[in-house]
Design an enzyme around this catalytic site. Structure first.
Site, PDB file in Angstrom:
ATOM      1  N   CYS A 111       3.370   1.565   2.878  1.00  0.00           N
ATOM      2  CA  CYS A 111       4.615   0.809   2.671  1.00  0.00           C
ATOM      3  C   CYS A 111       5.563   1.596   1.774  1.00  0.00           C
ATOM      4  O   CYS A 111       6.762   1.738   2.055  1.00  0.00           O
ATOM      5  CB  CYS A 111       4.308  -0.537   2.032  1.00  0.00           C
ATOM      6  SG  CYS A 111       3.168  -1.582   2.927  1.00  0.00           S
ATOM      7  N   CYS A 129       0.841  -1.197   0.000  1.00  0.00           N
ATOM      8  CA  CYS A 129       0.000   0.000   0.000  1.00  0.00           C
ATOM      9  C   CYS A 129       0.875   1.245   0.000  1.00  0.00           C
ATOM     10  O   CYS A 129       2.113   1.163   0.049  1.00  0.00           O
ATOM     11  CB  CYS A 129      -0.932   0.016   1.210  1.00  0.00           C
ATOM     12  SG  CYS A 129      -0.072   0.159   2.783  1.00  0.00           S
ATOM     13  N   ASP A 165      20.648  21.975 -30.711  1.00  0.00           N
ATOM     14  CA  ASP A 165      19.817  22.719 -29.764  1.00  0.00           C
ATOM     15  C   ASP A 165      19.964  22.223 -28.332  1.00  0.00           C
ATOM     16  O   ASP A 165      19.166  22.596 -27.463  1.00  0.00           O
ATOM     17  CB  ASP A 165      18.341  22.599 -30.164  1.00  0.00           C
ATOM     18  CG  ASP A 165      18.095  23.029 -31.590  1.00  0.00           C
ATOM     19  OD1 ASP A 165      17.801  22.149 -32.404  1.00  0.00           O
ATOM     20  OD2 ASP A 165      18.225  24.226 -31.874  1.00  0.00           O
ATOM     21  N   ASP A 204      16.478  19.277 -32.570  1.00  0.00           N
ATOM     22  CA  ASP A 204      16.986  17.964 -32.993  1.00  0.00           C
ATOM     23  C   ASP A 204      17.830  17.280 -31.931  1.00  0.00           C
ATOM     24  O   ASP A 204      18.295  16.160 -32.135  1.00  0.00           O
ATOM     25  CB  ASP A 204      17.794  18.092 -34.292  1.00  0.00           C
ATOM     26  CG  ASP A 204      18.990  19.032 -34.152  1.00  0.00           C
ATOM     27  OD1 ASP A 204      19.345  19.388 -33.010  1.00  0.00           O
ATOM     28  OD2 ASP A 204      19.568  19.409 -35.179  1.00  0.00           O
ATOM     29  N   ASP A 254      12.735  25.181 -33.405  1.00  0.00           N
ATOM     30  CA  ASP A 254      13.833  25.363 -34.349  1.00  0.00           C
ATOM     31  C   ASP A 254      13.255  25.219 -35.760  1.00  0.00           C
ATOM     32  O   ASP A 254      12.207  24.601 -35.952  1.00  0.00           O
ATOM     33  CB  ASP A 254      14.901  24.306 -34.086  1.00  0.00           C
ATOM     34  CG  ASP A 254      16.099  24.473 -35.012  1.00  0.00           C
ATOM     35  OD1 ASP A 254      16.477  25.620 -35.287  1.00  0.00           O
ATOM     36  OD2 ASP A 254      16.633  23.447 -35.481  1.00  0.00           O
TER      37      ASP A 254
END
Length: 781
Positions: free
Chosen positions: A17, A14, A665, A661, A462
């Site tokens: 835990c 749960c 960038d 890409d 871009d």
């Protein structure tokens, strides 16, 4: 320098835990971050290897009361997924069997308990049994009168044996894990179940062993074994349904893993031989026939075909591939036979990297989960406190059978409380969403990335390769006089055959697309920065700038106006002269992708502003922006300018995404709130951004935003229902409706409600599997 390790953790049932393991790891010196996943039964820990090692982390988890082991050395993602699926299947089968036995035993216990309810005052513990006695007691007495003639003491002892069997076998883990939690001075869901059923069992045991002690005090020696058994059976039924639903959250990863064939056809010693995939090495030449799957990544050395890459990129239309093109393992060869050289095998293939990224993403934690964690940390102790208070109030206020009714209410509170749903609310949504994203060619790096994408209000794009196709293409040409267009293009392309300039390659490709046969030039001279000149089929051909043609006595005035209009649209103009006379010009550009304009419009409808940030010149940038509908343009932006642009927009309060890409960038992608890397197939930096778009289409950006927003909405729905279930259910179980309506909740019904709460959360997350982007919905796909 930090390291990361993912440790398998067992015994978590749960949110309490999960929260305890999380806190224990985060308190450990040398641990930077920890992400404990209840769904995957794992803990992913980033740590300083100089301060702590994985063995110490395993010890920390064990000290917290849970089982943990070091990860298997050199285990592949596919092997790890297979192991997880085996574990989930075994868990489901175990719960299914125990639930069937528990529910069946509960039904038997209800029937056997009917004769015991004949005496006055019996049945106060469980309203369900009172209902059963009212409607089923008389028919049962008529159908099985012999049952009512059995000595009540014998029935009690028989029920005791049945209950001990169910508790000791089917429900054993509730009690062993509750005891483990107690030894480690903590509490979890098992604590609540053990307390609730244990209290009812002990009261029943006392009534069975010493019924006279009850009778001397004027109390009926009631037993409630049927309630204990039914509570355990219904909880196990809930666990079985939950385990079955959880298995479905990993279907997307399994589908990706199953894309890879088990064998490959390899050229060996001049022939073809089928070999196991693990024996294929980089450099091997493989043959793939139509209809077969491509085994590994590679580059085509012979043949041409159309390849269905939809299972990797999400692009439904097969892609034409020929010599020199790359192919991706797991995709389907549709039309022609090809031979290719393997460039990546095993864990180095695109498919293996995608599966690895998905597994890592599913092990992460979304920020929205912190609320559930903070509540889970104190949930069980608070519920135990409410149960004690409930018992006290009922014991004082009840007008009849105060002890039994107080115990009924307290057990109902303990059994109905469900921390499981809170622990599953977010991880299940993340798992299903990352799988759905992979089907669409969108790879999210976890829950945090999903939340960030959902919150975007602007994206910077871009130009080259993102908005545009990323390579020069011949977009048109003009001729002068009576020269036929095909003859003009043939001579120009024949000259350019000898050049390696990108513009020259575009001209040659265009001639090939039109089915024109080019010739090798008899002579060729490249003039850097201006163009080229040569002899083609006996004709002197000059191609280049007006200045170059002017050197050869050719003026371009006749086409100046038309050329200027093309240039204003962003095209590069290559003028061509043949035999000393102006023949025409070629317009070459990197054109926008066919879907870019529609995708920009779609992003706008989603409330996301778009801006183009490019290193190209202002005229080219403005022309492309105009074609796709982007009004905000930042041209001539070098990498440092792109970073500054991201920072300024973030400083203004924007939540900014950067689409590029992943190579040129990279700094801006890191600086943005969300970095979205766009690429095609093997030519993509999968690990470079927060989100990887496997297909070169801006619609993928919009798809990512839509899916992220739908996922975050699902997370919130799950958390809402998990919280509201407990907020409403616990008071009802405590008896707040009794004064006004005379309603007291049965512990059996409370256990059924608890079981269904977790199932409802998982089922709600599974609805994401049926989600489709708006473009697909509009197209009826």
């Amino acid at each position: 320098m930090s390291d990361t390790v993912t440790l398998p953790v067992k015994g978590m049932t749960c949110a309490a835990c999960q929260a305890r393991v999380q806190r224990s790891l985060e308190k450990t010196p040398g641990v930077a971050t920890a992400a404990v996943n209840l769904m995957l039964h794992s803990a992913t820990v980033e740590f300083d290897p100089a301060a702590v090692d994985p063995a110490r982390l395993v010890a920390v988890i064990r000290d917290a009361g849970y089982e943990a082991d070091l990860p298997v050395v050199d285990e592949t993602v596919a092997e790890a997924q297979t192991a997880l699926e085996r574990e989930q299947d075994a868990e489901y089968r175990e719960f299914r069997l125990k639930a069937a036995v528990g529910v069946a035993a509960g039904a038997v216990a209800m029937v056997v308990s009917m004769p015991l309810m004949a005496g006055p005052g019996h049945g106060a513990m469980d309203p369900v049994m009172r209902w059963a006695d009212r409607f089923l007691g008389a028919p049962l007495a008529a159908a099985a009168p012999w049952l009512y003639r059995i000595d009540p003491a014998t029935l009690r002892w028989g029920l005791l044996v049945l209950t001990v069997g169910v508790m000791g076998w089917a429900g054993r883990h509730f009690y062993t894990r509750a005891w483990t939690a107690l030894r480690h001075r903590t509490a979890n869901m098992n604590t609540l179940v053990a307390l609730g059923t244990g209290a009812a069992f002990l009261l029943s045991l006392a009534a069975t062993v010493a019924p006279g002690a009850f009778e001397r005090r004027g109390l009926a020696a009631d037993v409630y074994y049927e309630a204990v058994i039914l509570i355990i059976g219904l909880l196990l039924l809930g666990h079985a349904l939950e385990a079955r639903a959880k298995r479905q959250t990993g279907i997307a990863i399994r589908r990706l893993i199953d894309l890879t064939p088990k064998e490959a056809r390899v050229e060996r010693a001049g022939g073809e031989v089928m070999v196991p995939l693990e024996r294929v090495a980089v450099g091997d030449r493989l043959i793939v026939r139509p209809g077969e799957r491509i085994p590994v990544d590679g580059a085509i050395v012979a043949g041409a075909t159309a390849i269905d890459e939809s299972m990797v990129t999400g692009e439904s239309i097969p892609v034409e591939r020929t010599v020199g093109d790359r192919v991706i393992g797991g995709t389907i060869n549709r039309t022609g036979a090809i031979t290719f050289a393997a460039t990546a095998v095993g864990t180095g293939t695109v498919l293996a990297r995608i599966v690895k990224l998905m597994r890592e993403a599913q092990a992460t934690r979304a920020p929205i989960q912190r609320l559930a964690d903070s509540i889970s940390a104190v949930f069980v102790p608070v519920v135990v406190g409410i149960a004690i208070l409930t018992f006290a109030v009922w014991y004082v206020a009840a007008d009849t059978a105060p002890f039994v009714r107080a115990l009924t209410a307290a057990v109902s509170v303990l059994v109905i409380a469900c921390p499981c749903a809170m622990g599953l609310a977010v991880p299940t949504a993340v798992m299903v969403a990352t799988g759905k994203g992979a089907e669409l060619g969108i790879l999210f790096k976890g829950g945090e990335a999903l939340e960030r994408v959902a919150g975007l209000d602007q994206v910077l794009l871009d130009k080259t390769g993102t908005i545009t196709v990323g390579r020069p293409e011949l977009i048109g040409f003009e001729t002068v006089g009576d020269l036929e267009p095909d003859r003009f293009l043939t001579l120009a392309a024949s000259l350019e055959r000898a050049s390696e300039h990108p513009l020259a390659l575009a001209v040659v490709a265009a001639a090939g697309d039109r089915g024109l046969a080019t010739m090798a030039p008899e002579s060729f001279q490249a003039i850097p920065g201006r163009g080229a000149v040569g002899l083609v089929d006996g004709h002197t051909v000059v191609a280049g700038t007006p200045a170059l043609l002017d050197q050869y006595g050719v003026r371009v005035d006749a086409l100046a106006e038309t050329a200027a209009a093309r240039a204003a649209d962003g095209a590069t103009i290559v003028h061509v002269a043949i035999d000393g006379a102006l023949a025409g010009f070629l317009a070459i550009a990197d054109p926008p992708r066919p879907t870019s304009a529609a995708a920009v419009t779609r992003l706008g409808r989603l409330g996301i502003g778009t801006a183009m940030v490019t290193g190209d010149g202002a005229r080219t940038a403005a022309a492309v922006a105009r074609q796709v509908g982007v009004a905000d343009v930042v041209a001539e932006a070098m990498p440092d300018r792109k970073i500054a642009e991201v920072r300024s927009r973030k400083a203004a309060g924007g939540r900014v995404g950067m689409v590029g890409d992943g190579i040129n960038d990279a700094p801006a992608l890191v600086e943005a709130d969300v970095g979205l890397v766009m690429g095609t197939g093997t030519d993509i930096a999968i690990e470079a951004g927060d989100v990887t778009l496997m297909r070169p289409d801006l619609h993928a950006v919009a798809d990512a935003v839509e899916l992220a927003r739908r996922t975050v909405r699902t997370m919130r729905e799950n958390l809402f229902w998990a919280f509201i279930y407990n907020v409403v259910g616990i008071p009802v179980a405590a008896g707040v409706l009794y004064p006004a309506f005379g309603i007291q909740l049965s512990p059996v019904l409370a256990s059924a409600a608890m079981a269904l709460s977790s199932v409802s959360v998982v089922s709600n997350s599974l609805r994401l599997r049926r989600w489709r982007p708006t473009t697909a919905v509009r197209a009826g796909a």
